[in-house]
Design an enzyme around this catalytic site. Sequence first.
Site, short mmCIF file in Angstrom:
data_model
loop_
_atom_site.label_atom_id
_atom_site.label_comp_id
_atom_site.label_asym_id
_atom_site.label_seq_id
_atom_site.Cartn_x
_atom_site.Cartn_y
_atom_site.Cartn_z
N ASP A 161 35.86 35.45 29.28
CA ASP A 161 35.61 34.15 29.92
C ASP A 161 34.68 34.32 31.10
O ASP A 161 34.71 35.33 31.80
CB ASP A 161 36.93 33.54 30.39
CG ASP A 161 37.61 34.36 31.48
OD1 ASP A 161 37.46 34.04 32.67
OD2 ASP A 161 38.27 35.37 31.13
N SER A 162 33.83 33.33 31.31
CA SER A 162 32.94 33.27 32.47
C SER A 162 32.08 34.54 32.57
O SER A 162 31.30 34.83 31.67
CB SER A 162 33.76 33.01 33.73
OG SER A 162 32.95 32.54 34.78
N ALA A 163 32.24 35.32 33.63
CA ALA A 163 31.49 36.57 33.73
C ALA A 163 31.83 37.51 32.59
O ALA A 163 30.99 38.30 32.13
CB ALA A 163 31.76 37.25 35.07
#
Length: 323
Positions: A161-163
């Site tokens: 998720d995300s980074a």
Amino acid sequence: MSDDGDDDVVHDFAPLIVVYRSGRLKRPFADAMQPVPPGTDAATGVVSRDVHLSASLFVRLYLPPAATAAAGENKLPVIVYFHGGGFVIGSAASPAYHRCLNDLAAACPAIAVSVDYRLAPEHPLPAAYDDSAAALAWVLSDTDPWLAAHGDLSRVFLAGDSAGANICHHLAMHHGHDLHRRLKGIVLIHPWFWGKDPIGEEPRGGEAMAAEEQKGLWEFVCPDAVDGVDDPRMNPMAAGAPGLEKLACEKVMVFVAEGDTLRWRGRAYAEAAAAARARGGDAAATVELLESEGVAHVFYLFEPGHEKADELLRRIAAFVSSK
């Protein structure tokens, strides 16, 4: 780092990280959460344990109850998960990720490997990419007893998720370890991508502060970024970035959230991946996009009982289990 009395803030990315002129760091969000140990999860029956790959890198493995019935020819797929946190916070041992990986391993079912990579600014990029590549190489080496006994290393998935989703893309693009033969798919949840020129309904004009925050955090964690947020590691669709036909996987799944500033980049990535595969004569290759309505960035980590979190988990399980 020590506090010499200088409380002047030089970088403020609260609640992720605040940097003072003295060198002192605060991570308000992460500091409020105590790490949790591995063990047996009462809700799912998943068993976890930590493996230290070096002095600064460990992974947490998750073995679901279904693994005991998956020996021999019926081994389970393997999911290598990379946490988010803007490359400055997050841990495989954080309560939210530990619960998430227990649920994910049980739902698929799959052997899950959660990677605890080094964080910026103490270890700026490419440290997180390097650690993640090392962890993936270790998984594919098939030296761990759980993986050897229960994992099907011809069905490996990268998820994050995300980074962490950014890391998944990076590894699938800059692949080694015979990934084209072994990597079945990547799952990008609310991926952290950005660029100089706004797309979709990204902030413009008086709302540009949000865009500046994205730019500032990226250049903080990646001081050697080429062309700022149009560095291909942050903007896979930037001019001159490697084409997405180079993705070393059969299938791609992208999740975005209606209340997330990053959703336009996630949509654009899914569209670009599908177009790249069509140009390469692989139009049948799977690229899935799911937008969760009425929720925000990585909502599922902190609202695990939310109906949209249940839907996200079901979709990942179906993606992993489908041929």
